[in-house]
Every structure is written in structure tokens, then in C-alpha cells.
Scaffold this motif. Structure first.
Motif, PDB file in Angstrom:
ATOM      1  N   ALA A 123       0.818  -1.211   0.000  1.00 15.48           N
ATOM      2  CA  ALA A 123       0.000   0.000   0.000  1.00 15.48           C
ATOM      3  C   ALA A 123       0.850   1.258   0.000  1.00 15.48           C
ATOM      4  N   GLN A 124       0.346   2.283  -0.723  1.00 14.28           N
ATOM      5  CA  GLN A 124       1.007   3.586  -0.733  1.00 14.28           C
ATOM      6  C   GLN A 124       0.207   4.636   0.055  1.00 14.28           C
ATOM      7  N   TYR A 125      -1.071   4.341   0.267  1.00 14.20           N
ATOM      8  CA  TYR A 125      -1.927   5.252   1.007  1.00 14.20           C
ATOM      9  C   TYR A 125      -2.651   4.485   2.109  1.00 14.20           C
ATOM     10  N   LEU A 126      -2.986   5.215   3.148  1.00 15.57           N
ATOM     11  CA  LEU A 126      -3.626   4.597   4.305  1.00 15.57           C
ATOM     12  C   LEU A 126      -4.928   5.341   4.621  1.00 15.57           C
ATOM     13  N   MET A 127      -6.029   4.593   4.713  1.00 17.50           N
ATOM     14  CA  MET A 127      -7.307   5.173   5.121  1.00 17.50           C
ATOM     15  C   MET A 127      -7.594   4.778   6.566  1.00 17.50           C
ATOM     16  N   TYR A 128      -8.044   5.735   7.351  1.00 17.24           N
ATOM     17  CA  TYR A 128      -8.388   5.476   8.743  1.00 17.24           C
ATOM     18  C   TYR A 128      -9.520   6.411   9.131  1.00 17.24           C
ATOM     19  N   GLY A 129     -10.125   6.172  10.251  1.00  9.76           N
ATOM     20  CA  GLY A 129     -11.231   7.028  10.632  1.00  9.76           C
ATOM     21  C   GLY A 129     -11.799   6.732  11.996  1.00  9.76           C
ATOM     22  N   PHE A 130     -12.866   7.435  12.306  1.00 14.46           N
ATOM     23  CA  PHE A 130     -13.494   7.353  13.612  1.00 14.46           C
ATOM     24  C   PHE A 130     -15.004   7.482  13.464  1.00 14.46           C
ATOM     25  N   ILE A 131     -15.730   6.920  14.384  1.00 17.22           N
ATOM     26  CA  ILE A 131     -17.147   7.226  14.519  1.00 17.22           C
ATOM     27  C   ILE A 131     -17.247   8.307  15.584  1.00 17.22           C
ATOM     28  N   ARG A 132     -17.507   9.520  15.140  1.00 16.07           N
ATOM     29  CA  ARG A 132     -17.549  10.644  16.075  1.00 16.07           C
ATOM     30  C   ARG A 132     -18.857  10.692  16.864  1.00 16.07           C
ATOM     31  N   SER A 133     -19.938  10.267  16.226  1.00 10.33           N
ATOM     32  CA  SER A 133     -21.231  10.254  16.903  1.00 10.33           C
ATOM     33  C   SER A 133     -21.984   9.005  16.516  1.00 10.33           C
ATOM     34  N   LEU A 134     -22.617   8.416  17.484  1.00  9.23           N
ATOM     35  CA  LEU A 134     -23.465   7.262  17.252  1.00  9.23           C
ATOM     36  C   LEU A 134     -24.555   7.319  18.317  1.00  9.23           C
ATOM     37  N   ALA A 135     -25.775   7.634  17.915  1.00  5.43           N
ATOM     38  CA  ALA A 135     -26.827   7.854  18.905  1.00  5.43           C
ATOM     39  C   ALA A 135     -28.156   7.365  18.375  1.00  5.43           C
ATOM     40  N   ALA A 136     -29.045   7.083  19.300  1.00  2.00           N
ATOM     41  CA  ALA A 136     -30.408   6.698  18.956  1.00  2.00           C
ATOM     42  C   ALA A 136     -31.359   7.287  19.975  1.00  2.00           C
ATOM     43  N   THR A 137     -32.465   7.837  19.499  1.00  2.00           N
ATOM     44  CA  THR A 137     -33.519   8.374  20.357  1.00  2.00           C
ATOM     45  C   THR A 137     -34.836   7.768  19.875  1.00  2.00           C
ATOM     46  N   PRO A 138     -35.927   8.039  20.578  1.00  2.00           N
ATOM     47  CA  PRO A 138     -37.212   7.526  20.084  1.00  2.00           C
ATOM     48  C   PRO A 138     -37.605   8.056  18.709  1.00  2.00           C
ATOM     49  N   ARG A 139     -36.929   9.107  18.231  1.00  2.00           N
ATOM     50  CA  ARG A 139     -37.300   9.693  16.941  1.00  2.00           C
ATOM     51  C   ARG A 139     -36.296   9.453  15.820  1.00  2.00           C
ATOM     52  N   TYR A 140     -35.007   9.190  16.151  1.00  2.00           N
ATOM     53  CA  TYR A 140     -34.021   9.076  15.072  1.00  2.00           C
ATOM     54  C   TYR A 140     -32.796   8.293  15.513  1.00  2.00           C
ATOM     55  N   VAL A 141     -31.976   7.900  14.521  1.00  2.00           N
ATOM     56  CA  VAL A 141     -30.629   7.399  14.774  1.00  2.00           C
ATOM     57  C   VAL A 141     -29.660   8.316  14.038  1.00  2.00           C
ATOM     58  N   LEU A 142     -28.482   8.493  14.605  1.00  2.00           N
ATOM     59  CA  LEU A 142     -27.488   9.413  14.054  1.00  2.00           C
ATOM     60  C   LEU A 142     -26.142   8.711  13.929  1.00  2.00           C
ATOM     61  N   VAL A 143     -25.526   8.855  12.762  1.00  2.00           N
ATOM     62  CA  VAL A 143     -24.180   8.324  12.524  1.00  2.00           C
ATOM     63  C   VAL A 143     -23.326   9.454  11.951  1.00  2.00           C
ATOM     64  N   GLU A 144     -22.192   9.718  12.576  1.00  2.00           N
ATOM     65  CA  GLU A 144     -21.216  10.682  12.052  1.00  2.00           C
ATOM     66  C   GLU A 144     -19.895   9.958  11.872  1.00  2.00           C
ATOM     67  N   LEU A 145     -19.463   9.836  10.647  1.00  2.00           N
ATOM     68  CA  LEU A 145     -18.262   9.077  10.295  1.00  2.00           C
ATOM     69  C   LEU A 145     -17.188  10.047   9.805  1.00  2.00           C
ATOM     70  N   GLU A 146     -16.051  10.056  10.502  1.00  2.00           N
ATOM     71  CA  GLU A 146     -14.910  10.890  10.095  1.00  2.00           C
ATOM     72  C   GLU A 146     -13.854  10.008   9.450  1.00  2.00           C
ATOM     73  N   LEU A 147     -13.433  10.375   8.231  1.00  2.00           N
ATOM     74  CA  LEU A 147     -12.488   9.552   7.469  1.00  2.00           C
ATOM     75  C   LEU A 147     -11.314  10.398   6.990  1.00  2.00           C
ATOM     76  N   HIS A 148     -10.150   9.749   6.875  1.00  2.00           N
ATOM     77  CA  HIS A 148      -8.937  10.414   6.386  1.00  2.00           C
ATOM     78  C   HIS A 148      -8.143   9.451   5.514  1.00  2.00           C
ATOM     79  N   VAL A 149      -7.366  10.028   4.589  1.00  2.00           N
ATOM     80  CA  VAL A 149      -6.405   9.263   3.792  1.00  2.00           C
ATOM     81  C   VAL A 149      -5.077  10.010   3.839  1.00  2.00           C
TER      82      VAL A 149
END
Length: 369
Positions: A123-149
Motif C-alpha cells: 500500500a502507498q496510502y492509508l485510510m483510517y477514521g473514527f465514529i464521532r457520533s453514534l446515537a439513537a432516540t425515540p425519533r431518530y438514529v445518528l451516525v457521524e463518520l470521520e475519514l482520512h487518507v
């Protein structure tokens, strides 16, 4: 923050708060896939990652099933990039052992860390990341995915982004029945829609740039009957109503901010009045009523919150109810006939017999002796 990714392992428990009539795990999975699809679109436009250079993806802490990494592999390939399995490289496991995943710095661009990956041949490049937010309420679910190369050789950060998706559980469905009497609805249904339509036409210039409008529930509306009439009027106008499964302005604004242009504006309002008042009662039972509906409605531009259209729409019309046949008139004049219809025969007979008796009595009383 070192424990945030572990939340992915307990998403089923979090999402259990979502409405029971929808699979919360499925809703979360859709939000994650949509976030990755947004990342794919960004990767496809990232010329700084050459298509002939291989990209390896670091494992995500807490992603024991490898679901996130699997989605990102497909995203890289679909974006026209070259994705390789880093674990196939002889140095891969040795490098990972040297990194304390739960304790390491969030900044993978640390030169010492990238130097370790410089030993990779595949490999010449590396991808990595984080889940910054992961939540659920009676009305919604939320996913925030942070990615880098990052480029392994130059230690340069070449691409990155934060991809957020919030999916709402559908609100409670209307019962389908309303308490508004049939006569009232028949009197106002066409009229109120026509009044809304006329008002919208007057504001056509301001609404010219609006194509899709997210329709929110109407406050104070019995089973959203007024909202359905508003939706009818919007459908007949130059704009298209959109259902985002949102129930408040706050939810709608989040949806417009996070989604890829689901709507240009919000439509909401309040039902102020719907009733029928008795105007006149005729001798034979005809009753004249005045039916009335009043709605305060507005359309708000999603991006700027400008009120593009606002109006208090009123409509009233008189209608009559009451006896329609001779029997109805008789029952109105003599209410006991409804429970004892046979009285229509024997009561007149009794009257006739009474008259005959009276006539005979009068003749007998006036007879010349």
C-alpha cells in the motif's frame, strides 16, 4: 474519546429506543451506508489519490464484525480507487501490534506512527477514521463518520471529511377517521383548498425558486385532516410536497442540513378553527348551518429561514340538513313515530273514529223531540 468507537458494539441497545414498529438496527445500518455513500462521492472526486496507487484501510476499533471496513472497501472500489487488503502484507500484523488502539492518539498523522506503515510493500496510502457520533432516540438514529487518507511515503494528509446521516423513525400514523361531521367536511373541503391555492398563486414570485417542500404536521389539527387539505393544495401548485418523516421544525432543519437536498423549504402551520353554527331552523325541520375553517400556514426557506409565504386562510359556507322525505317531516313533527311507526295508521283511525262519535253525539243532541 478513546472509548467512543466501542459504542458501535452496543448500538442495538441504543437503537432499541426507536419506535417499536420499525427495525432500529436496520435504520442504523441504512444511516451508516448512506454516510459511506457520501464518502464515496467525495473519494471519486479526490484526484489527490491516484487511481493506480493502492489504499489500505486500518481497522476501526469497536468494529468487530468488520462491517465499516467492508463498506469502505466497496466505496473505494466504486470510486475508482485501488483498494488492497493490508492484512495480506507480512508487516501488517506486526505494525498493528505496536499500536495501542484504545490508547493511541487520535492523530494517525503522527510521523512515528506513519513511519511504521512505511514498511508496507502493498500500500502507498492509508485510510483510517473514527465514529464521532453514534446515537439513537425515540425519533431518530445518528451516525457521524470521520475519514482520512494519508500518503505513507510523504506523511501528507491528502483527503478527509466528516459524513453525517440522521434517519428518522416514521411518526404515528393517523387513525384515518375524523370527528368533523360529514356535512361540515363536504361544505369546506373544496373551498379551503381553493383559498389556499389562490393565496399560493399570489406569492408565486417568491416561491419561484422552491421546488420541493417538506410538509410538517399542522398544530391543533384533529388527525391531520387540515394538513391533508394543505398537502392537496400544494400538490396542485408549482411545488411538490415531500415527506421527511419529521414532526418538528427542529427535526426538519436537521434533515435539510444533513441530507442531499431533500427539500428546499418547510411548510407548517396551525388549525385555528373548524366548526358549524346553526343559523336557521325551519318549521318542517330544515336546519341551516354555517361551516367554517381557519388555517394559519406558512412556507419557510430551508437555507435562510426566510418566510416566503404566510397567510391566514379562512373559508365558510352554509349548508342545510334535515327532513328530506314526507316521512322525515312527519317524524320531525311527531318524534314518537320513529319508535312506534304503527301509530301512523292507528292514530289517524282513532281520530276518525273520534270524529264519527262526535258527529253522532252532536246529531243526537240536536234531534227534535
Amino acid at each position: 474519546m478513546k472509548k467512543i468507537l466501542a459504542a458501535f458494539a452496543v448500538i442495538a441497545a441504543l437503537a432499541g429506543a426507536v419506535r417499536a414498529d420499525i427495525d432500529a438496527g436496520e435504520l442504523t445500518s441504512i444511516a451508516l451506508k448512506d454516510a459511506v455513500n457520501d464518502a464515496k462521492a467525495s473519494l471519486a472526486a479526490a484526484k489527490q489519490i491516484p487511481s493506480d496507487k493502492a489504499v489500505a484501510i486500518l481497522p476501526f476499533a469497536g468494529d468487530k464484525s468488520g462491517k465499516i471496513v467492508g463498506l469502505l472497501k466497496n466505496a473505494l472500489t466504486d470510486a475508482g480507487k485501488t483498494c488492497v487488503e493490508g492484512k495480506e502484507d507480512a508487516m501488517w500484523n506486526e505494525i498493528l501490534k505496536e499500536i495501542e488502539w484504545d490508547e493511541r492518539k487520535e492523530d494517525i498523522l503522527d510521523p512515528a506512527t506513519l513511519d511504521k506503515f512505511g514498511k508496507l510493500k502493498s500500500a502507498q496510502y492509508l485510510m483510517y477514521g473514527f465514529i464521532r457520533s453514534l446515537a439513537a432516540t425515540p425519533r431518530y438514529v445518528l451516525v457521524e463518520l470521520e475519514l482520512h487518507v494519508s500518503c505513507i511515503a510523504t506523511k501528507q494528509h491528502v483527503w478527509g471529511g466528516s459524513f453525517v446521516r440522521r434517519h428518522y423513525a416514521p411518526g404515528a400514523d393517523p387513525d384515518g377517521k375524523v370527528k368533523i361531521p360529514d356535512e361540515v367536511r363536504k361544505a369546506i373541503i373544496d373551498g379551503i383548498r381553493a383559498e389556499i391555492g389562490k393565496s399560493l398563486v399570489k406569492s408565486a414570485t417568491k416561491l419561484g425558486a422552491v421546488k420541493r417542500v417538506a410538509l410538517l404536521p399542522i398544530a391543533g389539527d384533529d388527525d391531520q385532516y387540515g394538513a391533508a387539505l394543505f398537502r392537496d393544495a400544494l400538490s396542485a401548485s408549482s411545488v411538490t410536497p415531500v415527506n421527511l418523516d419529521v414532526t418538528t421544525r427542529a427535526e426538519a432543519r436537521f434533515a435539510l442540513r444533513e441530507g442531499p437536498g431533500p427539500a428546499d423549504a418547510l411548510a407548517y402551520g396551525a388549525l385555528r378553527d373548524v366548526n358549524a353554527k346553526l343559523v336557521e331552523t325551519q318549521f318542517f325541520g330544515k336546519e341551516t348551518y354555517s361551516a367554517r375553517m381557519e388555517l394559519q400556514l406558512c412556507i419557510e426557506k430551508g437555507a435562510t429561514r426566510e418566510i416566503l409565504w404566510s397567510d391566514t386562510v379562512q373559508f365558510s359556507k352554509e349548508f342545510t340538513i334535515g327532513p328530506r322525505t314526507w316521512w322525515d317531516i312527519l317524524c320531525h313533527l311527531f318524534p314518537s313515530l320513529r319508535e312506534h311507526p304503527a301509530r301512523i295508521v292507528w292514530v289517524p283511525l282513532m281520530i276518525i273514529l273520534g270524529l264519527i262519535v262526535l258527529v253522532l253525539f252532536l246529531k243526537a243532541a240536536t234531534r227534535v223531540k
